[in-house]
Design a protein around this motif. Structure first.
Motif, short mmCIF file in Angstrom:
data_model
loop_
_atom_site.label_atom_id
_atom_site.label_comp_id
_atom_site.label_asym_id
_atom_site.label_seq_id
_atom_site.Cartn_x
_atom_site.Cartn_y
_atom_site.Cartn_z
N GLN A 1 69.01 37.38 -19.27
CA GLN A 1 69.95 38.41 -18.83
C GLN A 1 69.43 39.80 -19.17
O GLN A 1 69.50 40.73 -18.36
N LYS A 2 68.89 39.96 -20.39
CA LYS A 2 68.37 41.24 -20.83
C LYS A 2 67.20 41.71 -19.96
O LYS A 2 67.06 42.89 -19.65
N GLU A 3 66.36 40.76 -19.56
CA GLU A 3 65.20 41.08 -18.74
C GLU A 3 65.55 41.18 -17.25
O GLU A 3 64.69 41.46 -16.44
N ARG A 4 66.83 40.92 -16.95
CA ARG A 4 67.29 40.92 -15.55
C ARG A 4 66.47 39.95 -14.69
O ARG A 4 66.05 40.27 -13.57
N ALA A 5 66.27 38.79 -15.25
CA ALA A 5 65.47 37.77 -14.57
C ALA A 5 66.15 37.30 -13.29
O ALA A 5 67.38 37.25 -13.20
N THR A 6 65.32 36.98 -12.32
CA THR A 6 65.82 36.45 -11.05
C THR A 6 65.51 34.95 -10.92
O THR A 6 65.85 34.33 -9.91
N MET A 7 64.86 34.40 -11.94
CA MET A 7 64.53 32.97 -11.94
C MET A 7 64.27 32.55 -13.39
O MET A 7 63.76 33.32 -14.20
N GLN B 1 83.89 28.79 -22.59
CA GLN B 1 84.22 29.23 -21.23
C GLN B 1 83.31 30.34 -20.72
O GLN B 1 83.63 31.01 -19.75
N PHE B 2 82.18 30.56 -21.38
CA PHE B 2 81.27 31.65 -21.01
C PHE B 2 80.86 31.54 -19.55
O PHE B 2 80.93 32.50 -18.79
N LEU B 3 80.44 30.34 -19.18
CA LEU B 3 79.94 30.16 -17.81
C LEU B 3 81.05 30.38 -16.79
O LEU B 3 80.87 31.08 -15.80
N LYS B 4 82.22 29.81 -17.07
CA LYS B 4 83.30 29.88 -16.10
C LYS B 4 83.83 31.30 -15.95
O LYS B 4 84.34 31.67 -14.89
N ASN B 5 83.76 32.09 -17.00
CA ASN B 5 84.25 33.45 -16.92
C ASN B 5 83.33 34.36 -16.12
O ASN B 5 83.75 35.39 -15.59
N ILE B 6 82.05 34.02 -16.08
CA ILE B 6 81.07 34.88 -15.41
C ILE B 6 80.87 34.49 -13.96
O ILE B 6 80.77 35.33 -13.08
N LEU B 7 80.81 33.22 -13.71
CA LEU B 7 80.45 32.77 -12.37
C LEU B 7 81.66 32.46 -11.51
O LEU B 7 82.61 31.82 -11.95
N PRO C 1 73.40 32.53 -15.73
CA PRO C 1 74.33 32.85 -14.65
C PRO C 1 73.64 33.34 -13.38
O PRO C 1 72.78 34.22 -13.43
N SER C 2 74.00 32.75 -12.27
CA SER C 2 73.68 33.26 -10.92
C SER C 2 72.22 33.22 -10.49
O SER C 2 71.89 33.68 -9.41
#
Length: 373
Positions: free
Chosen positions: A215-221, A277-283, A328-329
């Motif tokens: 997330q910090k690196e703004r990774a796309t994969m 619930q981290f995943l569910k709150n973000i996605l 996420p995403s």
């Protein structure tokens, strides 16, 4: 030199003839970019105390003895730890760890497991960010390339967590890092892509922190590199996994989930993403489905490329509930490059040329995936 031998003899003699002492079995150190981890094998009921001072830490053990065969393992230095001394104060053994920089400490204990037969005390010496008192000049703005795709390459395991051990004693953590480094090197030759490692050396990165790095690196994969292991020495071939929050019913997937998702085994107690619930709150439902679909496509392209250089264990992407795949995403896959439990494949995994071939195949799979978007 004569003085050091005398000190060793005095301390060791005291330890050797002591009765009813608790034993400190061994000492290990792991250097990471932001901390140094100290691991001490001990008995379950060993009494200890940790005190921090300005430039050193004292780790004390009551009524303890050190084994002669591991005594030399006490002494260590790196860019963070200046030196380690040992001292007996009446009935207490003290390890005095001198630190070069401003620091803080955290510690926890671990129970024995399949890989470590003793209870362990883990002490982390963590860097503190220094507040600059000098005038800050305006940095030169570097315009990011909006079209550049950032790939987070995760070398599984590390440090105290060796991962699977091959028949010839090869460690999965070393194989993973070697392949991951080669993959990053190959990717970074492409100006349209940028690859970043979750770890660059032999140290442990907590599972959820690997996601935070993405997330910090703004990774796309996100691509996690691993090697399979089972009891059978004849199992062979590569597999690629994507996330299934419900897990997988297959025996191998459940075994892998169990070995990969031990989040409190080596990094202290972590917050497991499912439980908070981290995943569910973000996605949103849409983004989650899109991530899963894109992950499957990426996994399929990597399998197609790996099949050109060696056997494939599962010809279609598999699903498992791996914590590290919960970025996420973004498309996220875990690549089991081969079976390190198979002596023939272990030899391949430790061969530099073969590691490059594996990395090159994963890279070609990445390119195929992006070309089809």
């Amino acid at each position: 030199m004569r003085c050091w031998i005398s000190i060793f003899f005095a301390i060791f003699t005291t330890f050797s003839f002591a009765e009813d002492k608790t034993t400190l079995y061994d000492f290990r150190y792991w250097s990471a970019p932001d901390h140094t981890r100290i691991v001490i094998d001990k008995e379950e009921d060993t009494l200890f105390n940790i005190k921090s001072f300005d430039d050193y830490v004292v780790i004390s053990f009551d009524d303890a003895e050190v084994l002669s065969e591991t005594f030399s393992n006490i002494f260590f230095r790196d860019g963070r730890i200046q030196k380690v001394r040992i001292k007996r104060d009446k009935e207490t053994i003290k390890l005095i760890v001198h630190i070069n920089n401003k620091f803080t400490t955290k510690h926890f204990t671990l129970k024995p497991n399949a890989k470590y037969k003793f209870h362990r005390l883990v002490v982390d010496i963590v860097d503190l960010e220094l507040k600059s008192t000098t005038k800050i000049t305006k940095p030169i703005a570097v315009k990011p390339d909006k079209n550049q795709k950032i790939i987070l390459v995760d070398a599984g395991h590390g440090g105290e967590d060796s991962g699977a051990i091959g028949k010839n004693k090869s460690k999965e953590k070393d194989v993973n890092l070697a392949i991951a480094k080669k993959l990053v090197s190959i990717i970074n030759k492409n100006k349209d892509l940028k690859a970043v490692l979750t770890r660059s050396g032999d140290y442990y990165v907590p599972l959820t922190k690997r996601i935070t790095i993405a997330q910090k690196e703004r990774a796309t994969m996100f691509i996690s590199i691993h090697a399979d292991a089972v009891e059978s020495s004849v199992a062979k071939g590569a597999s690629v996994y994507t996330l299934s929050e419900k897990g997988n019913k297959s025996k191998l997937a459940k075994q892998l989930e169990s070995s990969q998702n031990v989040v409190d085994q080596f990094g202290g107690v972590e917050s497991v993403i499912d439980s908070d619930q981290f995943l569910k709150n973000i996605l949103t439902d849409f983004s989650r489905k899109d991530r899963d679909m894109q992950s499957f496509k990426l996994a399929n392209e990597i399998i197609n490329q790996l099949e050109k250089i060696g056997p494939i264990h599962k010809k279609v992407p598999q699903k498992a509930n791996f914590v590290v795949l919960k970025s996420p995403s973004i498309p996220s896959v875990l690549v089991e490059t081969a079976f390190i439990s198979n002596p023939t494949q272990e030899k391949r995994l430790t061969n530099r040329k073969q590691q490059t071939k594996i990395a090159q195949s994963i890279y070609q799979g990445i390119l195929k995936y992006y070309s089809n978007l």
